[in-house]
Write a protein that holds these residues in place. Structure first.
Motif, short mmCIF file in Angstrom:
data_model
loop_
_atom_site.label_atom_id
_atom_site.label_comp_id
_atom_site.label_asym_id
_atom_site.label_seq_id
_atom_site.Cartn_x
_atom_site.Cartn_y
_atom_site.Cartn_z
N VAL A 30 62.67 -8.04 23.30
CA VAL A 30 62.92 -8.17 24.73
C VAL A 30 63.63 -6.94 25.31
O VAL A 30 63.38 -6.54 26.45
CB VAL A 30 63.73 -9.45 25.00
N LEU A 31 64.49 -6.31 24.52
CA LEU A 31 65.19 -5.14 25.04
C LEU A 31 64.22 -3.98 25.30
O LEU A 31 64.43 -3.18 26.21
CB LEU A 31 66.28 -4.69 24.07
N ARG A 32 63.15 -3.91 24.52
CA ARG A 32 62.15 -2.88 24.78
C ARG A 32 61.47 -3.13 26.12
O ARG A 32 61.13 -2.20 26.86
CB ARG A 32 61.11 -2.85 23.66
N THR A 33 61.25 -4.40 26.44
CA THR A 33 60.67 -4.75 27.72
C THR A 33 61.62 -4.42 28.87
O THR A 33 61.23 -3.82 29.88
CB THR A 33 60.32 -6.26 27.74
N VAL A 34 62.89 -4.81 28.71
CA VAL A 34 63.88 -4.59 29.76
C VAL A 34 64.15 -3.10 29.96
O VAL A 34 64.44 -2.64 31.07
CB VAL A 34 65.17 -5.35 29.45
N MET A 35 64.07 -2.31 28.87
CA MET A 35 64.27 -0.86 28.97
C MET A 35 63.28 -0.21 29.94
O MET A 35 63.56 0.83 30.54
CB MET A 35 64.12 -0.21 27.59
N GLY A 64 77.75 -4.02 44.76
CA GLY A 64 76.52 -3.65 44.07
C GLY A 64 76.73 -3.49 42.58
O GLY A 64 75.94 -3.97 41.77
N ALA A 65 77.84 -2.82 42.20
CA ALA A 65 78.15 -2.65 40.77
C ALA A 65 78.41 -4.00 40.11
O ALA A 65 77.98 -4.25 38.98
CB ALA A 65 79.36 -1.73 40.61
N ALA A 66 79.12 -4.87 40.81
CA ALA A 66 79.40 -6.20 40.26
C ALA A 66 78.10 -6.98 40.04
O ALA A 66 77.94 -7.65 39.01
CB ALA A 66 80.33 -6.98 41.21
N SER A 67 77.16 -6.88 40.99
CA SER A 67 75.87 -7.57 40.82
C SER A 67 75.09 -6.98 39.65
O SER A 67 74.38 -7.70 38.94
CB SER A 67 75.05 -7.48 42.10
N GLY A 68 75.24 -5.66 39.42
CA GLY A 68 74.55 -5.03 38.30
C GLY A 68 75.07 -5.51 36.95
O GLY A 68 74.30 -5.78 36.03
N VAL A 69 76.39 -5.64 36.83
CA VAL A 69 76.98 -6.16 35.59
C VAL A 69 76.53 -7.59 35.37
O VAL A 69 76.17 -7.99 34.25
CB VAL A 69 78.51 -6.06 35.65
N ALA A 74 73.11 -11.61 32.72
CA ALA A 74 72.13 -12.69 32.87
C ALA A 74 70.95 -12.48 31.94
O ALA A 74 70.47 -13.43 31.31
CB ALA A 74 71.65 -12.75 34.32
N PHE A 75 70.45 -11.23 31.85
CA PHE A 75 69.35 -10.95 30.94
C PHE A 75 69.71 -11.33 29.51
O PHE A 75 68.97 -12.03 28.82
CB PHE A 75 68.99 -9.46 30.99
N ALA A 76 70.87 -10.86 29.06
CA ALA A 76 71.28 -11.09 27.67
C ALA A 76 71.46 -12.58 27.38
O ALA A 76 70.95 -13.10 26.38
CB ALA A 76 72.56 -10.32 27.38
N LEU A 77 72.18 -13.27 28.26
CA LEU A 77 72.46 -14.68 28.03
C LEU A 77 71.21 -15.54 28.15
O LEU A 77 71.00 -16.47 27.37
CB LEU A 77 73.52 -15.16 29.03
N THR A 187 71.82 -1.84 30.09
CA THR A 187 70.69 -2.21 29.23
C THR A 187 70.31 -1.09 28.27
O THR A 187 70.08 -1.32 27.07
CB THR A 187 69.48 -2.59 30.09
N LEU A 188 70.22 0.13 28.78
CA LEU A 188 69.85 1.26 27.94
C LEU A 188 70.92 1.54 26.89
O LEU A 188 70.60 1.90 25.74
CB LEU A 188 69.61 2.50 28.80
N ALA A 189 72.19 1.35 27.25
CA ALA A 189 73.27 1.53 26.28
C ALA A 189 73.17 0.49 25.17
O ALA A 189 73.35 0.81 23.99
CB ALA A 189 74.62 1.44 26.98
N ALA A 190 72.88 -0.76 25.56
CA ALA A 190 72.73 -1.82 24.56
C ALA A 190 71.54 -1.54 23.65
O ALA A 190 71.61 -1.74 22.43
CB ALA A 190 72.57 -3.16 25.26
N ALA A 191 70.44 -1.08 24.25
CA ALA A 191 69.25 -0.78 23.45
C ALA A 191 69.52 0.38 22.49
O ALA A 191 69.05 0.37 21.34
CB ALA A 191 68.08 -0.44 24.36
N GLY A 192 70.27 1.38 22.95
CA GLY A 192 70.61 2.49 22.07
C GLY A 192 71.48 2.06 20.90
O GLY A 192 71.29 2.51 19.76
N THR A 193 72.41 1.15 21.18
CA THR A 193 73.29 0.63 20.12
C THR A 193 72.51 -0.18 19.09
O THR A 193 72.79 -0.12 17.89
CB THR A 193 74.40 -0.23 20.74
#
Length: 278
Positions: A30-35, A64-69, A74-77, A187-193
């Motif tokens: 799924v992270l590849r899709t979200v990336m 805007g930043a709060a909605s991004g976090v 939301a994606f992860a959960l 998302t990209l940071a999580a995918a990199g990790t």
């Protein structure tokens, strides 16, 4: 009425985005899709910038930043919730929570609803549950962990909507641009990790990008609807997005629509009619 139509458009766009994102996630992690989806969504909002304008004031940046976090959470959960299952129990829980919290926030902020709206809102909430519940929704009982994750996913989705609504009404698409930039970075940071755990499968590039673009359109339509109407009504109508996913699955994948889902679609139609009268 315009706000209602915008909310319906947002719901349809969210449903289509979820359908395409779900198909894409079947082919790769799924992270590849979200990336792919998240940056594609950001590109769409950048294209809309000169058309709709954007004012990057403090309010737009903060909300805007709060909605991004919240969007990244939301994606992860959500995907973790659906991975544990059962989906036909947890998906309605997530959708219901994502509808009720913004609706409650709108009422607490002093929104006044007509009698037709007061009748239509609970009917719409019931439609959310019926449409998103599959066949035999009561056949399996979710674990406590799964239920907590479902509530968490619904809460994160709700917070994203509430935060977008709190952004200044004259900020244009700035909250959307900031939010998507933040969620893309997270998302990209999580995918990199987690890169070594993502597997070798290549994502469905076109499908993932289309899902991201539709998600961006859905966010924009929700923001415009919330600026022109009551958050309580707009949030509940937007939460009917599972109806779009169900209908697309029926048309494109020949999946059956069960009796409960048909009842949910009927209830949604009546609820929308009542809210239109309001």
């Amino acid at each position: 009425m315009i706000a209602l139509l915008l909310a319906l458009g947002s719901s349809l766009a969210y449903g289509c985005a979820d359908f395409l994102g779900g198909l894409g996630a079947r082919r790769a992690h799924v992270l590849r899709t979200v990336m792919i989806a998240a940056p594609a969504s950001l590109v769409v909002e950048l294209v809309l910038w000169p058309l709709l304008g954007a004012s990057f004031g403090t309010g737009a940046l903060v909300w805007g930043a709060a909605s991004g976090v919240a969007s990244a959470a939301a994606f992860a959960l959500l995907y973790r919730t659906l991975a544990i299952g059962p989906m036909n129990v947890l998906s309605p829980v997530t959708a219901l929570v994502s509808a009720m919290l913004p609706a409650g926030a709108g009422l607490l902020q002093g929104e006044r609803l007509t009698a037709a709206a007061l009748a239509g809102l609970p009917l719409a909430l019931a439609a959310v549950v019926l449409v998103s519940a599959g066949h035999g929704a009561g056949a399996a009982r979710p674990s406590r962990t799964a239920l907590l994750l479902a509530f968490g996913a619904g809460t994160a989705i709700a917070l994203q909507l509430v935060f977008l609504h709190q952004a200044p009404s004259d900020s244009g698409v700035a909250p959307l641009i900031v939010g998507r930039a933040v969620s893309s970075a997270v998302t990209l940071a999580a995918a990199g990790t987690m890169y070594r755990r993502l597997g070798p499968e290549r994502p469905a590039y076109a499908m993932s990008a289309a899902a991201g673009a539709l998600d961006s359109v859905a966010n924009l339509l929700f923001l415009l609807a919330a600026r022109g109407g009551d958050l309580a009504v707009v949030a509940v109508i937007t939460a009917l997005y599972p109806a779009g996913t169900v209908l697309l699955a029926r048309v494109l994948l020949a999946e059956r629509i069960h009796r409960g889902q048909l009842a949910g679609l009927g209830a949604a139609a009546v609820a929308v009619g009542l809210l239109a009268l309001a």
